[in-house]
Design an enzyme around this catalytic site. Structure first.
Site: not given
Ligand code: KIV
Length: 274
Positions: A120, A186
């Protein structure tokens, strides 16, 4: 376990090359049977750190550890023979330095057989993404609502509305320039996601970012109706497995209490053949 890469699975470059050609299909998975069920339908499968909330009952993804990601990564790898495997880097495993990120990414890839990792962050992670790529670690970036930053973002809000959109566009450009092979967007306004998708050379994978992204991802338990604590607006439920499971468990409990189960066909006799 030391997993070996599957020979027929697509590679990050194959996913990247799908931009502008075909929509990229992906879901999260955490277990072998679920991974096997989605293997033929998905281009890549993500072992998301959402596993902490979905399967372990954690209040956020912050408590997820490397050990959890490796255990679930290995389970998912056993269910895949076709789709590419991506594993999330958990909170605290990559932010400190590029060297920390490399040693944990290499461990995730070595111990699960994943073809790539996801982390991230936008501009502030660009140096780390470039460092990893130069050392053989393909990176999928994740910008917009980044759940590991829930405490600094002030909740699970839509990101990039109004003037904040420019910062997200800069994040997308930065991770693409740093060498990420794809980027998850997201929970951001669809027009902004469309603009990012048009302006960067790598595929955008949307979750709550509209139909214009190059691909889509959902948390599998959300779309199957298995995770029912809450339903984000961007989720379409394709099944009601949670409600079906609750009804089945209630029926079983009633049968046991009424001595309707087990029935004669479930019992063993003294005869060896029956
Ligand atoms: O952790 C997860 O499931 C994710 C997705 C929502 C992209 O990062």
């Amino acid at each position: 376990m030391s997993a070996t890469a599957r020979k027929t699975a697509p590679l990050p470059d194959d996913i990247r090359a799908m931009k502008g050609r075909a929509p990229i299909v992906s879901l999260t998975a955490y277990t072998t049977p679920m991974a096997a069920m989605m293997d033929a339908a998905c281009d890549f499968v993500l072992v998301g750190d959402s596993v902490g909330m979905v399967l372990h009952g954690l209040p956020s993804t912050l408590g997820v550890t490397m050990e959890m990601m490796i255990l679930h990564g290995q389970a998912v790898a056993r269910g895949l023979s076709r789709a590419m495997l991506v594993v999330d880097m958990p909170f605290g495993s990559y932010e400190e330095s590029p060297a920390q990120a490399f040693s944990n990414a290499a461990r995730l890839m070595r111990e699960t057989g994943a073809a790539a990792v996801k982390l991230e962050g936008g501009q502030h992670m660009a140096g780390t993404i470039a460092f990893l790529k130069a050392r053989g670690v393909p990176v999928m970036a994740h910008i917009g609502l980044t759940p590991q930053s829930v405490n600094t973002l002030g909740g699970y809000k839509v990101q990039g509305r109004g003037a904040a959109g420019e910062a997200l566009l800069a994040d997308a450009r930065a991770v693409a320039d740093a060498g990420a092979f794809a980027v998850v967007l997201e929970k951001l306004p669809s027009p902004l996601a469309d603009r990012i998708t048009a302006e960067i050379a790598i595929p955008t994978i949307g979750i709550g970012a509209g139909a214009g992204c190059d691909g889509q991802i959902l948390v599998v338990d959300d779309m199957l109706g298995l995770f029912t604590a809450f339903k984000p607006k961007f989720v379409r439920r394709y099944a009601t497995l949670g409600a079906d499971a609750e009804a089945a468990i209630a029926a079983y409990a009633e049968d046991v209490r009424a001595r309707r189960f087990p029935a004669p066909e479930h019992e063993f006799s003294e005869e060896v053949s029956k």
